[in-house]
Design an enzyme around this catalytic site. Structure first.
Site, PDB file in Angstrom:
ATOM      1  N   ASP A  70       0.840  -1.206   0.000  1.00  0.00           N
ATOM      2  CA  ASP A  70       0.000   0.000   0.000  1.00  0.00           C
ATOM      3  C   ASP A  70       0.871   1.250   0.000  1.00  0.00           C
ATOM      4  OD1 ASP A  70       0.905  -0.299   2.616  1.00  0.00           O
ATOM      5  OD2 ASP A  70      -1.078  -0.424   3.521  1.00  0.00           O
ATOM      6  N   ASN A 129      -9.356  -1.589  12.724  1.00  0.00           N
ATOM      7  CA  ASN A 129     -10.737  -1.778  12.257  1.00  0.00           C
ATOM      8  C   ASN A 129     -10.849  -3.015  11.356  1.00  0.00           C
ATOM      9  OD1 ASN A 129      -9.391  -0.935  10.000  1.00  0.00           O
ATOM     10  ND2 ASN A 129     -10.729   0.797   9.534  1.00  0.00           N
ATOM     11  N   HIS A 131      -8.822  -3.709   8.842  1.00  0.00           N
ATOM     12  CA  HIS A 131      -8.359  -3.497   7.468  1.00  0.00           C
ATOM     13  C   HIS A 131      -7.095  -4.302   7.181  1.00  0.00           C
ATOM     14  CE1 HIS A 131      -5.796   0.344   8.549  1.00  0.00           C
ATOM     15  NE2 HIS A 131      -5.042  -0.741   8.616  1.00  0.00           N
ATOM     16  N   GLU A 136     -10.180  -0.879   3.484  1.00  0.00           N
ATOM     17  CA  GLU A 136     -10.988  -0.479   4.641  1.00  0.00           C
ATOM     18  C   GLU A 136     -12.325  -1.197   4.611  1.00  0.00           C
ATOM     19  OE1 GLU A 136      -9.727   1.434   6.807  1.00  0.00           O
ATOM     20  OE2 GLU A 136      -7.964   2.129   5.729  1.00  0.00           O
TER      21      GLU A 136
END
Ligand code: PGA
Length: 230
Positions: A70, A129, A131, A136
């Site tokens: 990423d 969260n 991810h 996401e």
């Protein structure tokens, strides 16, 4: 092949040793391994341990290909927030890796991964969260490599890395499709703050709302420390 192997280590140092053992063994079996490489805090002790082993000559990464997971949009290579820079400093250079795939655009990345014949191993951290990279919630299994706006939760969780610098609002991530197609996934999880999301990812429903839960459909090894498993 799918199936989850859970390896709980007493502490972060044990996690690093166990993860370095697994990665080194895979490189010994297949010296041309293609590896998707997460940045973030969790894998850093593992990468440092791998670097020690490379320096000691017990494992050789010179034929490995390191693939970027990423990146933020609009940061230059010498920007301290560049994830390419972080990956080079923590993984590519200390492991003396010669071959890399940089994540520059969805089309370029897809072609490069296809040229490699897919990914052999995905080294991943677990977002607070759920991810994976910048996939996401919600990110379905077919979510492709793409650019996106970061969610408020990810802007907040990423702020810890950059001190006074703002978290860039845009990012590009390897897709869930690429991650889930890796021949093996290695999820590294450290610290009590990851306990709830780790249990949700491994024991809750497999859902795009917790992208990491979808790893259970792959050949997944989870290495966690005692604080994260609890
Ligand atoms: P961390 O990041 O390893 O720094 O906890 C994980 C992530 O947010 O993907």
């Amino acid at each position: 092949m799918s199936g989850v192997t859970l390896n709980i280590q007493p502490d972060a140092e044990g996690l690093a040793q166990a993860a370095a053992d697994l990665i080194s063994e895979q490189v010994r079996v297949n010296p041309s391994l293609s590896i998707l490489v997460a940045t973030g805090n969790t894998p850093m002790p593992t990468y440092a341990e791998l670097a020690r082993r490379v320096t000691a000559g017990t494992v050789d990464f010179s034929r490995v290909t390191a693939v970027q997971l990423d990146e933020y949009l609009g940061v230059s290579d010498d920007d301290p927030r560049s994830l390419w820079g972080w990956m080079r400093r923590s993984f590519v250079e200390p492991l003396r890796i010669m071959r890399t795939v940089r994540l520059e655009s969805p089309a370029q990345f897809a072609a490069a991964v296809a040229d490699l014949g897919g990914l052999d191993l995905a080294i991943l951290g677990l977002g607070p969260n759920g991810h994976l990279g910048f996939n996401e919630p919600p990110s379905p299994p077919g979510a492709p490599t793409r650019t996106l706006e970061l969610t408020p939760a990810s802007l907040e969780s990423n702020a810890v890395y950059w001190g006074d610098l703002a978290v860039p609002a845009g990012a590009i991530t390897a897709g869930m499709d690429v991650i889930l197609a890796a021949r093996q996934a290695l999820l590294l999880v450290s610290g009590a703050h990851k306990r709830d999301i780790l249990h949700t990812a491994l024991e809750g429903p497999q859902t795009p709302d917790v992208p990491a839960s979808l790893l259970r459909r792959t050949a997944l090894t989870v290495i966690a420390d005692g604080a994260a498993w609890g």
